[in-house]
Write an enzyme that holds these catalytic residues in place. Structure first.
Site, short mmCIF file in Angstrom:
data_model
loop_
_atom_site.label_atom_id
_atom_site.label_comp_id
_atom_site.label_asym_id
_atom_site.label_seq_id
_atom_site.Cartn_x
_atom_site.Cartn_y
_atom_site.Cartn_z
N GLU A 134 42.34 41.26 42.92
CA GLU A 134 42.11 40.07 43.75
C GLU A 134 42.30 40.36 45.24
OE1 GLU A 134 44.58 36.66 42.88
OE2 GLU A 134 43.56 35.43 44.35
N LYS A 191 38.50 39.31 41.21
CA LYS A 191 38.77 37.92 41.59
C LYS A 191 38.63 37.78 43.10
CE LYS A 191 42.30 34.30 41.28
NZ LYS A 191 43.25 33.66 40.39
P1 13P Z 1 43.63 29.05 43.93
O1 13P Z 1 42.48 28.79 42.98
O2 13P Z 1 44.50 27.85 44.14
O3 13P Z 1 43.19 29.73 45.19
O4 13P Z 1 44.58 30.07 43.18
C1 13P Z 1 44.05 31.13 42.51
C2 13P Z 1 44.98 32.25 42.57
O5 13P Z 1 45.45 32.74 41.57
C3 13P Z 1 45.31 32.81 43.89
O6 13P Z 1 45.97 34.03 43.73
#
Ligand code: 13P
Length: 341
Positions: free
Chosen positions: A178, A220
């Site tokens: 991510e 992600k």
């Molecule tokens: P949000 O969808 O609230 O951005 O959170 C997703 C997430 O896991 C951020 O690390």
């Protein structure tokens, strides 16, 4: 590493019509969410709140492929003594675990941060696997502003993501990779596109150097949107097209799936944007959601910390899960939201 099994898990995480519930808020972050609904941030309240989502059987079975947990939650038991991970598994979803330990200032780079948590990660992962985790998450945070991000920030964060991903795969755990370019700030959509392209290019280069098997990861990313303080706004079609363009430029087809973060978009924006991308179609990877706020804001509001509101909160959660499940198939329609309201 058994790559076939990692690939099976990664594919299950992005199965058609399903996505991931990010319920891995740190104790501090969930505290902020609870403040907004005037609920005390106690261990019992955190458990009760998360338990109500995990027991929303229909949503969990039909639309949620996996749940990202915080360290506290993966060891927690429901009120009746059942481990929360067992409730998730029984509903047909995979337990996952956030393994990063948050962010710290990046030395010599004012306004920039680096994600920490690599040091003991090789020792922690087998314990999480034993507790049922089949995937993990590590979030890198990239801020856009005057003069930032710097190459040092992009490189250090991409390198940490790759080292985390390699350690996960060695422990037979699928890494969610991510790199989040924040929506905070006054930057426009072009800046978001440029920085997202940069961090994605660098991340896949570092994943290659670390010998990470792309068939066994889930990406992600953020979507390509203007900063919250930007004077310019973007249509759903613009967000969808730009995001797809960036992903096509940066993400190899070997990656089984991409599960977006919601990052501060409203519930309906996050759903509509995902839906529009899937309506474009013809993409090499599955595109789905891994939302925190966009799945949880509605149930949190409906719950308000009160046990008598559990059923209403579960209905709200089920609705958002269903809408996002449809968006993951490109089958969502705006009037489905109105009917439920
Ligand atoms: P949000 O969808 O609230 O951005 O959170 C997703 C997430 O896991 C951020 O690390």
């Amino acid at each position: 590493m058994n790559l076939d099994d990692l690939n099976k898990v990664a594919k299950a995480m992005v199965a058609p019509g399903k996505g991931i519930l990010a319920a891995d808020e740190s104790t501090g972050t969930i505290g902020k969410r609870f403040d907004a609904i005037k609920t005390e941030n106690t261990e019992d309240n955190r458990r009760d709140y998360r338990e109500l989502m995990f027991r929303t059987t229909e949503a969990m079975k039909n639309n949620i492929s996996g749940v990202i947990l915080y360290d506290e939650t993966i060891w927690q038991k429901a009120k009746d003594g059942t481990p929360l991970v067992d409730i998730i598994k029984k509903a047909g979803a995979l337990p996952g675990i956030k393994v990063d330990e948050g962010i710290k200032p990046l030395p010599n780079s004012p306004g920039e941060v680096i994600t920490i948590g690599l040091d003991k990660l090789a020792d922690r992962l087998p314990k999480y696997y034993e507790q049922g985790a089949r995937f993990a998450k590590w979030r890198a945070v990239i801020d856009v502003g005057p003069g930032i991000p710097s190459y040092d920030c992009i490189h250090a964060n991409a390198h940490a993501l790759a080292r985390y991903a390699a350690l996960c795969q060695a422990a037979q755990i699928v890494p969610i990779v991510e790199p989040e370019v924040l929506m905070d700030g006054n930057h426009d959509m072009d800046a978001c596109q440029k920085v997202t392209t940069w961090i994605l290019k660098e991340t896949f280069q570092e994943l290659f150097y670390a010998k990470v098997a792309l068939e066994g990861i889930v990406l992600k990313p953020n979507m390509i949107v203007p900063g919250k303080g930007s004077k310019t706004r973007a249509t759903v079609e613009e967000v969808a097209q730009r995001t797809v363009d960036v992903l096509k430029n940066c993400v190899p087809g070997a990656v089984p799936g991409i599960a977006f973060l919601s990052g501060g978009q409203t519930d309906e924006e996050a759903t509509a944007n995902l839906d529009a991308m899937n309506k474009i179609g013809g993409l090499p990877w599955a595109l789905t959601f891994s939302y925190g706020r966009a799945l949880q804001a509605a149930p949190q509001k409906a719950w308000g910390g009160k046990s008598e509101n559990v059923a209403a909160a579960q209905r709200a959660f089920m609705h958002r899960a269903k809408m996002n499940g449809l968006a993951a198939l490109g089958q969502w329609k705006a009037d489905l939201e109105k009917k439920a309201a």
